[in-house]
Scaffold this active site. Structure first.
Site, PDB file in Angstrom:
ATOM      1  N   ASN A  77      59.302 -81.743  24.482  1.00  0.00           N
ATOM      2  CA  ASN A  77      59.175 -83.079  24.121  1.00  0.00           C
ATOM      3  C   ASN A  77      58.161 -83.337  23.019  1.00  0.00           C
ATOM      4  O   ASN A  77      57.252 -83.449  23.076  1.00  0.00           O
ATOM      5  CB  ASN A  77      58.747 -83.778  25.394  1.00  0.00           C
ATOM      6  CG  ASN A  77      58.640 -85.199  25.193  1.00  0.00           C
ATOM      7  OD1 ASN A  77      58.939 -85.980  23.999  1.00  0.00           O
ATOM      8  ND2 ASN A  77      58.228 -85.935  26.270  1.00  0.00           N
ATOM      9  N   ARG A  99      63.926 -83.116  24.678  1.00  0.00           N
ATOM     10  CA  ARG A  99      64.033 -84.751  25.214  1.00  0.00           C
ATOM     11  C   ARG A  99      64.502 -85.364  23.930  1.00  0.00           C
ATOM     12  O   ARG A  99      63.499 -85.070  22.836  1.00  0.00           O
ATOM     13  CB  ARG A  99      62.819 -85.053  25.664  1.00  0.00           C
ATOM     14  CG  ARG A  99      62.760 -86.704  25.899  1.00  0.00           C
ATOM     15  CD  ARG A  99      61.427 -87.380  26.439  1.00  0.00           C
ATOM     16  NE  ARG A  99      61.621 -88.501  26.706  1.00  0.00           N
ATOM     17  CZ  ARG A  99      60.407 -89.452  26.334  1.00  0.00           C
ATOM     18  NH1 ARG A  99      59.578 -89.049  25.831  1.00  0.00           N
ATOM     19  NH2 ARG A  99      60.811 -90.602  26.515  1.00  0.00           N
ATOM     20  N   HIS A 151      64.005 -94.211  29.404  1.00  0.00           N
ATOM     21  CA  HIS A 151      63.597 -93.672  30.621  1.00  0.00           C
ATOM     22  C   HIS A 151      64.686 -93.342  31.377  1.00  0.00           C
ATOM     23  O   HIS A 151      64.565 -93.291  32.814  1.00  0.00           O
ATOM     24  CB  HIS A 151      62.523 -94.824  31.590  1.00  0.00           C
ATOM     25  CG  HIS A 151      61.488 -95.075  30.868  1.00  0.00           C
ATOM     26  ND1 HIS A 151      60.910 -96.247  31.066  1.00  0.00           N
ATOM     27  CD2 HIS A 151      60.497 -94.360  30.183  1.00  0.00           C
ATOM     28  CE1 HIS A 151      59.742 -96.488  30.551  1.00  0.00           C
ATOM     29  NE2 HIS A 151      59.557 -95.314  30.106  1.00  0.00           N
ATOM     30  N   ARG A 160      52.516-102.927  25.333  1.00  0.00           N
ATOM     31  CA  ARG A 160      53.620-103.627  24.968  1.00  0.00           C
ATOM     32  C   ARG A 160      53.749-104.964  25.662  1.00  0.00           C
ATOM     33  O   ARG A 160      53.702-105.169  26.934  1.00  0.00           O
ATOM     34  CB  ARG A 160      54.983-102.655  25.119  1.00  0.00           C
ATOM     35  CG  ARG A 160      55.020-101.584  24.188  1.00  0.00           C
ATOM     36  CD  ARG A 160      56.355-100.878  24.507  1.00  0.00           C
ATOM     37  NE  ARG A 160      55.987 -99.466  24.710  1.00  0.00           N
ATOM     38  CZ  ARG A 160      56.565 -98.582  25.023  1.00  0.00           C
ATOM     39  NH1 ARG A 160      57.572 -98.815  25.493  1.00  0.00           N
ATOM     40  NH2 ARG A 160      55.835 -97.216  25.364  1.00  0.00           N
ATOM     41  N   GLU A 213      60.556 -85.550  34.830  1.00  0.00           N
ATOM     42  CA  GLU A 213      61.552 -85.595  33.697  1.00  0.00           C
ATOM     43  C   GLU A 213      61.786 -84.247  33.232  1.00  0.00           C
ATOM     44  O   GLU A 213      62.812 -83.730  32.804  1.00  0.00           O
ATOM     45  CB  GLU A 213      60.935 -86.464  32.709  1.00  0.00           C
ATOM     46  CG  GLU A 213      61.006 -87.832  33.072  1.00  0.00           C
ATOM     47  CD  GLU A 213      60.216 -88.850  32.261  1.00  0.00           C
ATOM     48  OE1 GLU A 213      60.843 -89.297  31.535  1.00  0.00           O
ATOM     49  OE2 GLU A 213      59.166 -89.228  32.465  1.00  0.00           O
TER      50      GLU A 213
END
Ligand code: ADP
Length: 399
Positions: free
Chosen positions: A7, A85, A174, A235, A379
């Site tokens: 990743n 990823r 996601h 965010r 993940e």
């Protein structure tokens, strides 16, 4: 079968070597501050921790340390697959893809949609192909799972040209996590995924919810970018689109300064004036910190509304699934959200909810109520599984 999962971020690489069947992890780690003099890598090899400096700190240097460690472990030659990823696959990718020069070009074409993430993913892929030339490299996209959304869910009510010419639509992110926890939740409920309508909530530093109908995403809270939807660590999530123009004029900010403030200075941090970290905010709220209390209230209010909205996207809901650092650990957030979702028939089993922390998942609702579950996301395992599934499929086709 050992699979290496990578990743690559703009200044970091997260990696893991895992066995797809058993989920066993032999090697994991994080290279940080790449591109600066302080670059270093932390590794955990068969349970033992070590660190190394990375000199100039390029991806190539990080992968050289990784390759050397795999050599030392005697497994380098057996790493035949690398799963990457990749954040944005646009409308082109609805499934993982074997990385070829053409696929890499298409990932490059998605750079305008993810200008911070895709260039780092591409640079990481290029360096990894040089470091592991004998392996098959596969791209697994964050957006791919959501390509099954119907047009009613993915279109914005904006001029059609913006969609046709510039790709302005909702993509969602996601996806790997939502797909993984929905599958696990079906197993925990002992029912086929194809029969279930689930609302999954991935609550980490970034947060999103997803409506998973029969194992397919039919709606999600993130959109064109990962800024839409829920309140997150830093965010804002949803704001009035008129805000940009208003605050630019009032505060004398440029458009990019407004965007930066919405991405990095908003969310839990902006509301609390204290921290983007849920654990810290829960502690501060307990001591009476007014900003922390407000941040928690807004977070829960918006999360409950979005989860109820996802239920409406499916018409019927069979389970609510919590994951990510907050979803897996915050009994407070889960309890507060489930209390509001009484409207859907949700209830909480307080003892089961309190016990679901630090890797302990499971059902947290009492019998007879709408099922609520905590599922630990993985993940890396999902990327490894999807990588191997694609390679097996291609081997089957060519056999
Ligand atoms: P990322 O999206 O970076 O992978 P994580 O999934 O690790 O992030 O989630 C980080 C969030 O999880 C932080 O807000 C952190 O405070 C929260 N978290 C972790 N442990 C707990 C806990 N015990 N209680 C409440 N929040 C927690």
């Amino acid at each position: 079968m050992w699979t290496l999962v990578l990743n690559c971020g703009s200044s970091s690489v997260k990696f893991a070597l895992l066995d797809v069947q058993g989920g066993q992890v032999r090697l994991s780690g994080l290279a940080e501050r790449l591109g600066s003099a302080g670059a270093s890598v932390r590794l955990e090899v068969d349970g033992a921790r070590r660190t190394a400096d990375l000199g100039g700190g390029s991806y190539a240097e990080a992968f050289a340390v990784l390759a050397g460690t795999l050599e030392e472990m005697g497994v380098r030659a057996s790493v035949s697959a690398v799963g990457h990823r990749v954040v944005h696959g646009g409308e082109r990718f609805s499934a993982p893809a074997l990385i070829t020069p053409e696929v890499l070009e298409e990932v490059r074409a998605c750079v305008p949609l993810a200008p911070l993430h895709n260039p780092a993913n591409i640079a990481g892929i290029e360096a990894a192909r040089l470091a592991f030339p004998g392996a098959a490299h596969v791209a697994v996209f964050d957006t791919a799972f959501h390509q099954s959304m119907p047009e009613a869910a993915f279109r914005y009510a904006v001029p059609e040209d913006w969609y046709r010419q510039h790709g302005v639509r909702r993509y969602g992110f996601h996806g790997t996590s939502h797909a993984f926890v929905a599958g696990r939740a079906a197993q925990l409920l002992g029912r086929p995924a194809a029969e279930l309508n689930l609302v999954t909530a991935h609550l980490g530093n970034g947060c999103s919810v997803c409506a998973v109908q029969g194992g397919r995403s039919v709606d999600t809270s993130m959109g064109l970018t990962p800024l839409e939807g829920l309140v997150m660590g830093t965010r804002s999530g949803d704001v009035d689109p008129g805000l940009h123009d208003f605050i630019a004029r009032q505060a004398g900010l440029s458009l990019s300064e407004v965007t930066a403030a919405l991405n990095r200075g908003s969310g839990l941090l902006g509301l609390s004036g204290l921290s983007n970290d849920m654990r810290e905010l829960e502690e501060a709220a307990g001591r009476g910190h007014v900003g922390a209390r407000l941040a928690l209230e807004v977070f829960v209010h918006r999360l409950a509304k979005q989860m109820a909205g996802m239920a409406a996207a499916m018409g019927r809901v069979d389970g609510l699934v919590f994951t990510g650092g907050i979803g897996e650990n915050s009994a407070f957030v889960r309890r507060a959200v489930l209390a509001r979702l009484g409207v859907l028939g949700a209830q909480v089993d307080d003892a089961a909810n309190a016990a679901a922390v630090r890797g302990q998942g499971g059902v947290i609702s009492p019998p007879g109520a709408l099922a609520a579950l905590v599922v630990n996301t993985n993940e890396e395992l999902m990327i490894a599984q999807q990588t191997q599934a694609l390679l097996a499929e291609q081997a089957g086709v060519s056999a």
